[in-house]
Enzyme design. Structure first.
Site, PDB file in Angstrom:
ATOM      1  CD  GLU A  63      10.932  69.069 104.787  1.00  0.00           C
ATOM      2  OE1 GLU A  63      12.084  68.606 104.695  1.00  0.00           O
ATOM      3  OE2 GLU A  63      10.653  70.040 105.512  1.00  0.00           O
ATOM      4  CG  HIS A 132       9.515  80.063 103.035  1.00  0.00           C
ATOM      5  ND1 HIS A 132      10.822  80.008 102.622  1.00  0.00           N
ATOM      6  CD2 HIS A 132       9.453  79.324 104.165  1.00  0.00           C
ATOM      7  CE1 HIS A 132      11.523  79.269 103.477  1.00  0.00           C
ATOM      8  NE2 HIS A 132      10.717  78.843 104.422  1.00  0.00           N
TER       9      HIS A 132
HETATM   10  C1  TPP Z   1      13.088  71.730 103.677  1.00  0.00           C
HETATM   11  C2  TPP Z   1      12.667  72.640 104.784  1.00  0.00           C
HETATM   12  N1  TPP Z   1      11.963  72.124 105.820  1.00  0.00           N
HETATM   13  C3  TPP Z   1      11.573  72.911 106.836  1.00  0.00           C
HETATM   14  C4  TPP Z   1      11.874  74.249 106.839  1.00  0.00           C
HETATM   15  C5  TPP Z   1      11.390  75.153 107.965  1.00  0.00           C
HETATM   16  N2  TPP Z   1      12.521  75.508 108.809  1.00  0.00           N
HETATM   17  C6  TPP Z   1      13.193  76.669 108.617  1.00  0.00           C
HETATM   18  S1  TPP Z   1      14.501  76.800 109.627  1.00  0.00           S
HETATM   19  C7  TPP Z   1      14.187  75.322 110.341  1.00  0.00           C
HETATM   20  C8  TPP Z   1      15.062  74.820 111.438  1.00  0.00           C
HETATM   21  C9  TPP Z   1      16.449  74.596 110.972  1.00  0.00           C
HETATM   22  O1  TPP Z   1      17.202  74.125 112.019  1.00  0.00           O
HETATM   23  P1  TPP Z   1      18.775  74.133 111.938  1.00  0.00           P
HETATM   24  O2  TPP Z   1      19.223  73.503 110.665  1.00  0.00           O
HETATM   25  O3  TPP Z   1      19.280  73.529 113.198  1.00  0.00           O
HETATM   26  O4  TPP Z   1      19.148  75.679 111.844  1.00  0.00           O
HETATM   27  P2  TPP Z   1      18.933  76.834 112.927  1.00  0.00           P
HETATM   28  O5  TPP Z   1      17.619  77.475 112.642  1.00  0.00           O
HETATM   29  O6  TPP Z   1      18.973  76.212 114.272  1.00  0.00           O
HETATM   30  O7  TPP Z   1      20.053  77.790 112.696  1.00  0.00           O
HETATM   31  C10 TPP Z   1      13.064  74.728 109.779  1.00  0.00           C
HETATM   32  C11 TPP Z   1      12.496  73.438 110.187  1.00  0.00           C
HETATM   33  C12 TPP Z   1      12.584  74.751 105.731  1.00  0.00           C
HETATM   34  N3  TPP Z   1      12.874  76.057 105.621  1.00  0.00           N
HETATM   35  N4  TPP Z   1      12.988  73.935 104.738  1.00  0.00           N
END
Ligand code: TPP
Ligand code: MG
Lengths: 329, 332
Positions: A63, A132
């Site tokens: 972000e 959220h």
């Molecule tokens: C700061 C922030 N940015 C974006 C999100 C939205 N978001 C939730 S899970 C996710 C993906 C996370 O990917 P990863 O760290 O690889 O974990 P996975 O879901 O694959 O287990 C995103 C972009 C968030 N919750 N927090």
């Protein structure tokens, strides 16, 4: 009127972006999952297919760098739209928003132009819990250099989003998650609604309700209910919170002599306090009762629907607030 | 894959197996409830990745700490989480772990050292650094583990946490679940490296890649990293190559094509639970009957948990303001 074109709030956003991208090659979008996927709320759907991956950019989960990308590209001549998926995530990017985007122009002696739009999605009502669901607009409105927009319906969404993109200052466009599917009349041709201009959503004579985003719609429901009791509400939707259309609010209150200010954000320190102060400074002699503020209790947004439904203000709480104000006459 | 006997005792293998089956059953039950609209809010399932939480938490003591992610149920289950309170929380009931205030994305049990699932990607890692600092400060030999996704290593918080942990030489393990996607976007679109472990060297900590579908491999790497941390050897990073079998949130892919059917099928072939069972049976470490009995026993626990959650009351509106602050006369 029967054949007027209807569009969902989310698609009104999408159409504004599409038309501005067509009109101005300097406009580009960047954010998480907005490209191939079209954004988790579908806001950027189809745009990468139309404009290519150079203009609709999937970013890492970063972000701070996403807003920084927008600041740097804006100050060097592009017109970026950068997306932060949920409003809560502005906190992760707050330095770039508050200390950089908002202040570069001033600190450079006016010698910088930042045509930057930050888009995000705020509000509760989805059991999305404390990280959220927030309504953090007051935080942003407190920062000189930013403009803040929160549309309550599809028509305003398209016009305000168009204005944000065309604006030469950093703006934050806050979609409300619970309004994404709301449909309404949206003209196909491009149009813009000037930032800082409020709207009389419903004319009335007895009490002014100032409400924005989802709460403007709740206020409309409340007004119908109150009309049955002969209370005639005027609803003012400021649409833009920074700059705020104080003139419109004050002239309404001078007519109705009563004011209720509603927002979904926590009541303490919310924008309602600012609006109430403006009213009492500029229309004190016209008021028949103190200005009432309606907002959420001073707690994080709870997860359980059993709690959240009592946490977020609604038509019922607005009806009660208006009755209280009228009873104090 | 290597099917030879390992140095890890049969008891430990069965313990790891049990942790994985508990996660699988909890998650599949949660998925079914969500599909029938009985769970409010977002649900990020851990199915497919069980070997990571089980292998790592199996190397921890009860008083060690973990931080988690939005995909956090598996971490809490692996640390010993109580099905009843977990299921009640997912349903938003007053008897849940967070009294209905947190839900799936904030599920936590501080008494088990589980410092919360987290709705903010990357936010858990700095908190694990703080727990590791406090652990060394107290000097009781506890360690902290930060679980995090591949996508979260793109956020500043991860980098600050990794650097600070190494600069302060803290007793911490960074456990990466590399499932190749962040939401709906593949890893190769958001970083120019293939292996998260490459980041470890930049902070001055050792890092290893393990097969995240092989709980024994994860466990061996975790034991080594945890022992290093406990002995004052500083941080390490483990990258477990793994995969989520369901969608980013919810169960179905909603017709969204961001992963190929072949890719999903290939990973499902490597199911961490079934491959362990096959291997143990082949090595005569356990029998099919034994495994069947374990599944049956744990399934009954799930049924109990769903009934418990169903019968539990919702929190009442007067609870909204409770728990915002700690009062000076004691915790609320
Ligand atoms: C700061 C922030 N940015 C974006 C999100 C939205 N978001 C939730 S899970 C996710 C993906 C996370 O990917 P990863 O760290 O690889 O974990 P996975 O879901 O694959 O287990 C995103 C972009 C968030 N919750 N927090
Ligand atoms: Mg991932």
């Amino acid at each position: 009127m029967a054949d007027e074109r209807k569009l969902a709030y989310v698609m009104a956003f999408n159409e504004a972006v599409k038309q501005q991208m067509e009109a101005d090659p300097n406009v580009f979008c960047a954010g998480e999952d907005i490209g191939a996927f079209g954004g988790v709320f579908g806001t950027f759907g189809g745009l990468q297919a139309k404009f290519g991956a150079d203009r609709v950019v999937d970013t890492p989960i970063s972000e701070q760098a996403i807003v920084g990308l927008g600041v740097g590209a804006a100050v060097t001549g592009l017109r970026p739209i950068v997306d932060l998926m949920f409003m809560d995530f502005i906190c992760v990017a707050l330095d770039q928003i508050v200390n950089q985007a908002a202040k570069l122009k001033y600190m450079f002696g006016g010698d910088a132009v930042l045509p930057l739009t930050i888009t995000t999605a705020g509000g509760g009502g989805l059991s999305a819990a404390a990280q959220h669901s927030q309504s953090l607009e007051a935080l942003l409105c407190h920062i000189p250099g930013l403009k803040v927009v929160m549309p309550s319906n599809p028509y305003d969404m398209k016009g305000l989003m168009t204005a944000c993109i065309q604006e030469n200052n950093p703006t934050v466009m806050i979609k409300h998650k619970r309004l994404l599917g709301m449909t309404g009349h949206v003209p196909e041709e491009s149009y813009s609604i000037p930032l800082g201009k409020g709207n009389i959503l419903r004319p009335g004579n007895d009490v002014t309700i100032v409400a924005y985003a989802r709460m403007a719609n709740e206020a409309l429901l409340a007004a119908e209910e109150l009309a049955k009791d002969g209370i005639d509400c005027e609803i003012i939707d400021p649409r833009t919170l920074q700059p705020l259309d104080t003139d419109l609010i004050v002239s309404s209150v001078k007519k109705t002599n009563h004011a209720v200010v509603v927002h979904e954000a926590v009541r303490f320190g919310g924008l309602g306090g600012e609006i109430a102060s403006q009213i009492q400074e500029l229309a004190f002699d016209y008021l028949d009762a103190p200005v009432t503020r309606i907002g959420a209790p001073f707690s994080p947004v709870p997860f359980s629907p059993a709690l959240e439904q009592h946490y977020i203000p609604n038509a019922k709480t607005i009806v009660q607030g208006v009755r209280d104000v009228m009873a104090r006459v | 894959m290597d099917r030879s006997p390992t140095d890890i005792s049969v008891d430990v293998q069965l313990d790891l197996h049990r942790r994985m089956v508990r996660i699988r059953l909890f998650e599949e039950a949660a998925g079914r409830l969500a599909e029938s609209n009985r769970l409010p809010g977002f649900l990020h399932l851990y199915v497919g990745e069980e070997a990571v939480a089980a292998g790592v938490c199996g190397a921890l003591n009860d008083d060690d700490h973990i931080t988690s992610t939005h995909r956090g149920h598996g971490h809490l289950v692996a640390k010993g989480g109580d099905f009843n309170r977990m299921m009640a929380e997912l349903m938003g009931k007053a008897t849940g772990y967070c009294k209905g205030k947190g839900g799936s994305m904030h599920i936590s049990d501080t008494s088990l050292g589980m410092l919360g699932a987290n709705g903010i990607v990357g936010a858990g890692s700095p908190i694990a650094v703080g727990a590791a600092f406090a652990n060394r400060y107290r000097g009781r030999g506890q360690v902290a583990v930060a679980f995090f996704g591949d996508g979260s290593t793109n956020i500043g918080a991860f980098h600050e946490a990794a650097n600070m942990a190494c600069a302060l030489h803290l007793p911490i393990v960074f456990a990466c679940e590399n499932n190749e996607y962040g939401e709906f976007t593949p890893r190769d679109k958001t970083m120019a490296i293939t292996d998260i472990v490459d980041r470890a060297a930049g902070y001055g900590m050792p890092g290893v890649i393990v097969d995240g579908m092989d709980v024994i491999a994860v466990h061996e790497a975790a034991v080594e990293a945890v022992e290093r941390a406990r002995a004052g050897g500083g941080p390490s990073l483990i990258e477990a190559k793994t995969y989520r079998f369901y969608n980013h949130h919810g169960v179905q892919n909603l017709g969204l094509k961001y992963r190929s059917d072949d890719e999903v099928a290939m990973w499902k072939q490597r199911d961490p639970i079934f491959t362990l069972e096959d291997r143990m049976i082949e090595n005569k470490a356990a029998t099919r009957d034994q495994f069947d009995a374990i599944w049956a026993e744990l399934r009954a626990d799930i049924d109990t948990a769903i009934a418990f959650a169903d019968e539990s009351p919702y929190p009442t509106p007067d609870q909204i303001m409770v728990g915002v602050y700690t009062s000076m006369t004691g915790a609320q």
